[in-house]
Design a protein around this motif. Structure first.
Motif, PDB file in Angstrom:
ATOM      1  N   ARG A 113       0.787  -1.054  -0.016  1.00 18.45           N
ATOM      2  CA  ARG A 113       0.049   0.076   0.033  1.00 18.45           C
ATOM      3  C   ARG A 113       0.832   1.088  -0.059  1.00 18.45           C
ATOM      4  NH1 ARG A 113      -4.868  -1.437   4.270  1.00 18.45           N
ATOM      5  NH2 ARG A 113      -5.644  -3.359   3.103  1.00 18.45           N
ATOM      6  N   ALA A 114       2.131   1.255   0.670  1.00 22.90           N
ATOM      7  CA  ALA A 114       2.862   2.387   0.917  1.00 22.90           C
ATOM      8  C   ALA A 114       3.601   2.569  -0.459  1.00 22.90           C
ATOM      9  CB  ALA A 114       3.952   2.251   1.893  1.00 22.90           C
ATOM     10  N   ILE A 115       4.056   1.676  -1.345  1.00 19.62           N
ATOM     11  CA  ILE A 115       4.784   1.753  -2.511  1.00 19.62           C
ATOM     12  C   ILE A 115       4.329   2.992  -3.519  1.00 19.62           C
ATOM     13  CG2 ILE A 115       5.752   0.977  -4.641  1.00 19.62           C
ATOM     14  CD1 ILE A 115       7.825   0.418  -2.544  1.00 19.62           C
ATOM     15  N   PRO A 116       2.790   2.742  -3.834  1.00 18.61           N
ATOM     16  CA  PRO A 116       2.308   3.902  -4.675  1.00 18.61           C
ATOM     17  C   PRO A 116       2.556   5.248  -3.856  1.00 18.61           C
ATOM     18  CG  PRO A 116       0.889   2.011  -4.343  1.00 18.61           C
ATOM     19  CD  PRO A 116       1.934   1.791  -3.551  1.00 18.61           C
ATOM     20  N   LEU A 117       2.507   5.360  -2.797  1.00 17.35           N
ATOM     21  CA  LEU A 117       2.719   6.753  -2.126  1.00 17.35           C
ATOM     22  C   LEU A 117       4.106   7.368  -2.071  1.00 17.35           C
ATOM     23  CD1 LEU A 117       0.231   5.932   0.842  1.00 17.35           C
ATOM     24  CD2 LEU A 117      -0.356   7.067  -1.475  1.00 17.35           C
ATOM     25  N   ALA A 118       5.025   6.378  -2.408  1.00 15.63           N
ATOM     26  CA  ALA A 118       6.589   6.955  -2.206  1.00 15.63           C
ATOM     27  C   ALA A 118       7.176   7.358  -3.401  1.00 15.63           C
ATOM     28  CB  ALA A 118       7.334   5.967  -1.405  1.00 15.63           C
ATOM     29  N   MET A 119       7.567   8.495  -3.403  1.00 17.44           N
ATOM     30  CA  MET A 119       8.275   9.138  -4.598  1.00 17.44           C
ATOM     31  C   MET A 119       9.661   8.307  -4.983  1.00 17.44           C
ATOM     32  SD  MET A 119       7.775  13.250  -4.371  1.00 17.44           S
ATOM     33  CE  MET A 119       8.627  13.431  -5.829  1.00 17.44           C
ATOM     34  N   GLY A 120       9.808   8.155  -6.272  1.00 16.06           N
ATOM     35  CA  GLY A 120      11.332   7.295  -6.606  1.00 16.06           C
ATOM     36  C   GLY A 120      12.511   8.175  -6.333  1.00 16.06           C
ATOM     37  N   GLY A 121      13.405   7.169  -5.783  1.00 19.42           N
ATOM     38  CA  GLY A 121      14.716   7.996  -5.303  1.00 19.42           C
ATOM     39  C   GLY A 121      14.783   8.727  -3.888  1.00 19.42           C
ATOM     40  N   THR A 122      13.688   8.328  -3.072  1.00 18.41           N
ATOM     41  CA  THR A 122      13.541   8.924  -1.735  1.00 18.41           C
ATOM     42  C   THR A 122      14.119   8.130  -0.824  1.00 18.41           C
ATOM     43  OG1 THR A 122      11.147   8.365  -1.636  1.00 18.41           O
ATOM     44  CG2 THR A 122      11.637  10.685  -2.596  1.00 18.41           C
ATOM     45  N   ARG A 123      14.244   8.424   0.468  1.00 17.21           N
ATOM     46  CA  ARG A 123      14.473   7.792   1.533  1.00 17.21           C
ATOM     47  C   ARG A 123      13.399   6.770   1.928  1.00 17.21           C
ATOM     48  NH1 ARG A 123      12.344   8.426   6.215  1.00 17.21           N
ATOM     49  NH2 ARG A 123      13.241   7.381   8.086  1.00 17.21           N
ATOM     50  N   GLU A 124      12.122   7.295   1.681  1.00 21.15           N
ATOM     51  CA  GLU A 124      11.021   6.366   2.159  1.00 21.15           C
ATOM     52  C   GLU A 124      10.753   5.447   1.284  1.00 21.15           C
ATOM     53  OE1 GLU A 124      10.920   9.594   1.789  1.00 21.15           O
ATOM     54  OE2 GLU A 124      10.326  10.602   3.654  1.00 21.15           O
ATOM     55  N   GLU A 125      11.171   5.470  -0.052  1.00 18.74           N
ATOM     56  CA  GLU A 125      11.328   4.244  -0.937  1.00 18.74           C
ATOM     57  C   GLU A 125      12.340   3.399  -0.995  1.00 18.74           C
ATOM     58  OE1 GLU A 125      11.149   3.624  -5.849  1.00 18.74           O
ATOM     59  OE2 GLU A 125      12.792   4.761  -4.945  1.00 18.74           O
ATOM     60  N   ALA A 126      13.425   3.901  -0.391  1.00 14.27           N
ATOM     61  CA  ALA A 126      14.395   2.866  -0.013  1.00 14.27           C
ATOM     62  C   ALA A 126      14.278   2.079   1.305  1.00 14.27           C
ATOM     63  CB  ALA A 126      15.790   3.571   0.022  1.00 14.27           C
TER      64      ALA A 126
END
Length: 397
Positions: A282-295
């Motif tokens: 659920r969270a992956i679509p909300l995280a921008m690419g190349g960000t700490r959150e995605e990592a």
């Protein structure tokens, strides 16, 4: 809409005497009418109006000055006497009440109510509880009863949380749509949580988010909600997670992402891999690419999907993580996931200082080595040194 709001605020301030009329007249407004204006502004604050918040502060200051200057006869009107207590419980300065209590005769209201309100705002909880407990908020005018119920909840919540829940419910019923209702509901959510009443925690949270999601104080609700997620163990139990799962949809996307990240980490550390997978999906679509959150989401997903069948997919996921985005404790977690992956690959146990495409190259230097030297580098240097010695011996028989 904006123009109407400005007109409303201007009219409100003129009514309270905060803005001079065209003829520079200074109208004298009865205290009870000023309190009505205050509560109207506070209702706007509960809906997120920052202009109303500024107007409220200005009005409170004007009320303090006017109340201090008002003669004793003004406070013989019970409406004005109640207004003085409401003003105090709404953020007014306690010096006003102390001044009014010097009058002879005293304002036309129970002295215990004045003393109880004063004890509450000055942080004397035990005394406030003793004085205010003699009043039933339902028997007071709603504009005052709601404030008294809120105060009673605050001074009883530590020793009698169930009673505090009752008072908070009363406060909401007596002053619907007001800042008192917003504060009562916000607090009621977390009292229910401390009592492990998950269903009530969930229903109250939904009610708050639907009624007051734009409140000036909503950030405080979101902060405390995140702490409650950990405290109540929603990420440690599939049954509890199922109860709270749908509630996340009530939050804005930024808050959802933060909540999912928090839950994923807690669930991973407690071995609740199914929860991790659900949360990360659920969270992956909300995280921008190349960000700490995605990592971090990649790390959590890798940790939750690791088995011998998809070990290369896990490896590729971890290799795609940009370590420069991570904090030290997050790097530690990444290394831990790498270690588990090595264990899966080299079951039942990886060799010491495993070298290869699956190695995380975790820090572990010898004493005295610079921080940038990895164990692999140290080992390679040792091999080179030994090789050099052998070559020297071969060349010098």
């Amino acid at each position: 809409m904006v123009r109407r709001m400005r007109v409303f605020l201007l009219a409100t301030l003129c009514w309270a005497g905060l803005v001079a009329s065209p003829l520079n007249a200074q109208p004298v407004t009865p205290p009870y009418e000023m309190v009505r204006t205050l509560q109207s502004l506070q209702a706007q604050v509960a809906q997120g109006n920052s202009q109303a918040l500024a107007a409220q502060r200005a009005l409170l200051l004007r009320m303090e000055n006017d109340f201090m200057d008002a003669p004793a006869v003004v406070w013989q009107d019970p409406r004005n006497a109640r207004a003085a207590v409401i003003h105090l419980l709404s953020g007014g300065h306690p010096a006003v009440m102390r001044e009014l209590m010097k009058f002879d005769p005293l304002p036309s209201i129970d002295v215990n109510l004045m003393n109880g309100a004063l004890a509450y705002v000055e942080g004397r909880e035990q005394q406030a509880a003793e004085l205010l407990s003699g009043f039933d908020p339902r028997e007071l005018p709603p504009s005052l009863g709601g404030h008294v119920a809120l105060a009673l909840a605050a001074v009883t919540v530590r020793e009698k949380p169930e009673a505090a829940l009752t008072y908070l419910g009363l406060a909401r019923l007596l002053l619907p749509g007001s800042l008192v209702e917003e504060a009562a509901l916000r607090r009621e959510v977390f009292v229910a949580g401390t009592l492990d009443n998950i269903e009530r925690f969930q229903s109250l949270s939904i009610t708050y988010l639907r009624r007051f999601r734009n409140s000036i104080y909503a950030p405080d609700f979101r902060r405390r909600f995140m702490l409650a997620i950990d405290t109540l163990g929603f990420a440690k139990s599939p049954e509890k997670f199922a109860l709270i799962e749908s509630l996340f949809n009530e939050f804005d996307e930024d808050t959802q992402r933060t909540l999912y990240l928090r839950m994923a980490r807690t669930a991973l550390l407690h071995g609740q891999l199914e929860i991790v997978r659900k949360v990360v999906d659920r969270a992956i679509p909300l995280a921008m690419g190349g960000t700490r959150e995605e990592a971090m989401l990649k790390i959590y997903m890798a940790g939750a999907t690791m088995d011998a069948k998809n070990i290369k997919l896990v490896r590729d996921t971890l290799w795609s993580v940009d370590k420069t985005l991570l904090e030290p404790d997050e790097l530690d977690l990444l290394d831990a996931v790498y270690s588990v992956m090595n264990s899966v690959r080299h079951w039942p146990e990886p060799p010491v200082n495993v070298i290869g495409e699956f190695s995380s190259f975790t820090p572990g230097n010898k004493p005295g080595d610079p921080e940038w030297i990895t164990p692999v580098m140290s080992h390679a240097n040792q091999l080179l040194t030994e090789t050099g010695k052998l070559l020297d011996k071969a060349g010098n028989p």
